[in-house]
Design a protein around this motif. Structure first.
Motif, PDB file in Angstrom:
ATOM      1  N   ASP A 377    -107.209 126.735 -36.275  1.00 21.96           N
ATOM      2  CA  ASP A 377    -106.523 126.791 -37.582  1.00 21.96           C
ATOM      3  C   ASP A 377    -105.176 126.076 -37.449  1.00 21.96           C
ATOM      4  O   ASP A 377    -104.404 126.333 -36.521  1.00 21.96           O
ATOM      5  CB  ASP A 377    -106.307 128.262 -37.979  1.00 21.96           C
ATOM      6  CG  ASP A 377    -105.722 128.407 -39.380  1.00 21.96           C
ATOM      7  OD1 ASP A 377    -106.432 128.926 -40.268  1.00 21.96           O
ATOM      8  OD2 ASP A 377    -104.553 127.985 -39.574  1.00 21.96           O
ATOM      9  N   GLU A 421    -108.160 124.343 -43.710  1.00 19.64           N
ATOM     10  CA  GLU A 421    -107.649 123.687 -42.499  1.00 19.64           C
ATOM     11  C   GLU A 421    -108.154 124.424 -41.269  1.00 19.64           C
ATOM     12  O   GLU A 421    -107.501 124.493 -40.260  1.00 19.64           O
ATOM     13  CB  GLU A 421    -106.112 123.583 -42.510  1.00 19.64           C
ATOM     14  CG  GLU A 421    -105.386 124.633 -43.310  1.00 19.64           C
ATOM     15  CD  GLU A 421    -105.448 126.013 -42.675  1.00 19.64           C
ATOM     16  OE1 GLU A 421    -106.458 126.718 -42.936  1.00 19.64           O
ATOM     17  OE2 GLU A 421    -104.526 126.387 -41.925  1.00 19.64           O
ATOM     18  N   GLU A 422    -109.394 124.977 -41.397  1.00 19.21           N
ATOM     19  CA  GLU A 422    -109.988 125.742 -40.285  1.00 19.21           C
ATOM     20  C   GLU A 422    -111.252 125.050 -39.771  1.00 19.21           C
ATOM     21  O   GLU A 422    -112.060 124.569 -40.557  1.00 19.21           O
ATOM     22  CB  GLU A 422    -110.333 127.157 -40.772  1.00 19.21           C
ATOM     23  CG  GLU A 422    -109.101 127.962 -41.112  1.00 19.21           C
ATOM     24  CD  GLU A 422    -109.402 129.138 -42.020  1.00 19.21           C
ATOM     25  OE1 GLU A 422    -110.573 129.269 -42.463  1.00 19.21           O
ATOM     26  OE2 GLU A 422    -108.482 129.909 -42.307  1.00 19.21           O
TER      27      GLU A 422
HETATM   28 MG    MG Z   1    -105.955 129.064 -42.617  1.00 18.56          MG
END
Ligand code: MG
Ligand code: GH3
Ligand code: MG
Length: 503
Positions: A377, A421-422
């Protein structure tokens, strides 16, 4: 048996899907079918060419047989007439008759037959003594003729057929003579009896036969002298063809067929010949190969050209189909790839991740191997977006994804965008220690990208990573592993970000 059937079915399917259904398979299949059609056409044409030859050989044999029978029947009658004269000459009663009656008795109506020029009795000096044409014999001497000397010198000549010559009694008309020897009681030579036959007989017999524009038919003496030939040329009559290769084969067997080039006109012909059973003659019927194959050639050209055109069309159609199939397959695989990848990062999308996790999870359970998972992340990404804008955020996301993809090297490893955004990295057959090592590599690689991030405590874009592993002895499922990795990630975040934490 069932197993065998299954094997066969799956092989056939593989072949169909893998080879025939491939674009090249379609083209090769088309070429193969076209070649098969052309071969079939070639076989049929070759067969019909042979049929044409066989038919001609049979027709020639029949023509030869009918001509031979006609000639032999006529010669038999002439022979009988000669014998009747010989017998009559031995009858004192007949010889005592006045000339006109003796003529009537000796030469019956046969002497008036068409093509029969004259019947003569010659004395031992070759002078005419009895003439079928007049009571007073014409004053001629034939002692110089070969047929006279042959009969004179050979008491056992029997019925002798002369070579063709120009008749002195009939204005030089081409003729042959049938002769028999007359002997005194003591066996000494007493003269000959002859029947002169106009060669017009053979000429007319042969002229009526239809043998094609370049065909020929010939009557040849067994001694090699040409008696008559169609097409007719007076210069060929009487020619000695003993040296010709064709003639050697005529005398070699009783009858037969063969192909050869004629020595007379250089035309290649199919010869059918027959030696007369009771006369020293050979009948030969020849059909020119150019005539035999003329109709066939026309047909072969038409059918061959059509089949070639058809074959080429078929191959062309297969090529078009193959090209279309290739385009479709490419489009399909592109679509498939699109459906499996994430637009922005080019990594696997979440759906594909589900499939990969499912497959790897089952494999790990089956093979009882360790299975690891990393949860990546990006740190403070909301702030990044806020600072640099959404577009810059997208670019940073793509750069991080590229970095993750480049850091995992083993073919079995895979990375996917889990959302936002992982990212999740799947590491099959990798123990916890190995997973931590890879996680650390990813973390430092992201940090080393050096993407400026003013709002971050590290001044650059960084990521936190949670690692979790599944041991074969554990009795949990894949969601539990994801959850553990998520928890480890949470730990990494709370411990200050830009670090790796293991569950
Ligand atoms: Mg996140
Ligand atoms: P933390 O360090 O705790 O992870 O902080 P964070 O800001 O990264 O946490 P959070 O999960 O709250 O924020 C994620 C942000 O990532 C929200 C959104 O602005 C951003 N983001 C998610 N998906 C995208 C994307 O596709 N493009 C861009 N540009 N930004 C995205
Ligand atoms: Mg974040």
């Amino acid at each position: 048996m069932e197993k065998r059937n299954n094997w066969f079915r799956s092989s056939a399917n593989r072949l169909l899907q893998g080879k025939l259904a491939s674009p090249n398979g379609v083209v090769y299949g088309g070429v193969l079918v076209a070649l098969m059609m052309l071969s079939l056409c070639a076989i049929v044409l070759y067969q019909s060419r042979r049929d044409a030859l066989d038919r001609t050989a049979e027709t020639s044999r029949n023509v030869a047989l009918i001509a031979e029978r006609d000639i032999e029947r006529n010669f038999e009658l002439y022979g009988l007439s000669l014998q009747a004269v010989v017998d009559g000459l031995h009858q004192p009663d007949v010889m005592a008759l006045p000339p006109h009656l003796r003529r009537l008795v000796l030469f019956d109506r046969a002497a008036t037959a068409k093509y029969l020029e004259s019947m003569l009795v010659l004395d031992e000096s070759g002078n005419i003594v009895i003439d079928s044409a007049s009571d007073v014999p014409r004053k001629r001497n034939f002692a110089d003729r070969k047929y006279f000397s042959v009969q004179r010198d050979n008491p056992s000549s029997g019925l002798y057929i002369s070579d063709p010559f120009r008749s002195r009694l009939h204005n030089g008309a081409p003729s042959i003579v049938l002769s028999r020897r007359l002997s005194h009681l003591d066996g000494s030579f007493a003269g000959i009896v002859v029947i002169a036959i106009d060669l017009e007989y053979f000429h007319n017999l042969f002229a009526g036969l239809s043998l094609g524009p370049h065909g020929s038919v010939a009557l040849i003496g067994r001694d090699g002298i040409m008696i008559m030939r169609q097409p007719y040329d007076p210069r060929i009559i009487g020619r000695d063809i003993r040296g010709a290769s064709t003639f050697q084969r005529f005398v070699a067997t009783q009858e037969g067929s063969f192909s050869d080039t004629a020595s007379i006109d250089g035309v290649r012909r199919l010869y059918s010949f027959k030696n007369f059973p009771h006369l020293p003659l050979i009948i030969m019927v020849a059909a020119a190969e150019q005539d035999i194959y003329a109709a066939w050639r026309q047909r072969a050209l038409t059918i061959g050209a059509l089949m070639l055109g058809f074959g080429c069309g078929f191959v062309g159609l297969s090529a078009v189909l193959g090209a279309q199939l290739r385009r479709r397959m490419r489009a399909e695989s592109e679509l498939q790839l699109l459906a499996r990848t994430d637009d922005l990062t080019g990594l696997h999308n979440r759906r594909t991740l589900g499939e990969i996790l499912d497959a790897e999870w089952r494999r790990a359970k089956r093979t009882r191997t360790v299975f690891s998972l990393l949860f990546v992340d990006i740190d403070r990404f909301k702030a990044y977006n806020d600072t640099y804008g959404h577009q810059a955020g997208d670019d940073a996301l793509a750069a991080v994804a590229r970095c993750i993809g480049e850091t995992i090297r083993r073919p079995a490893d895979s990375a996917a965008r889990y959302g936002g955004e992982e990212f999740i990295v799947v590491l099959p057959d990798t123990p916890a220690a190995g997973a931590s090592l890879i996680a650390e590599k990813i973390r430092s690689a992201i940090s080393e990208l050096g993407i400026e991030h003013a709002s971050s405590e590290y001044g650059r874009v960084t990521a936190s990573i949670g690692a979790a592993s599944w041991q074969p002895e554990q009795n949990s499922d894949v969601t539990a592993v994801i959850k553990a990795a998520d928890e480890a990630l949470y730990n990494a975040k709370t411990m200050g970000r830009n670090r790796v934490s293991s569950s």
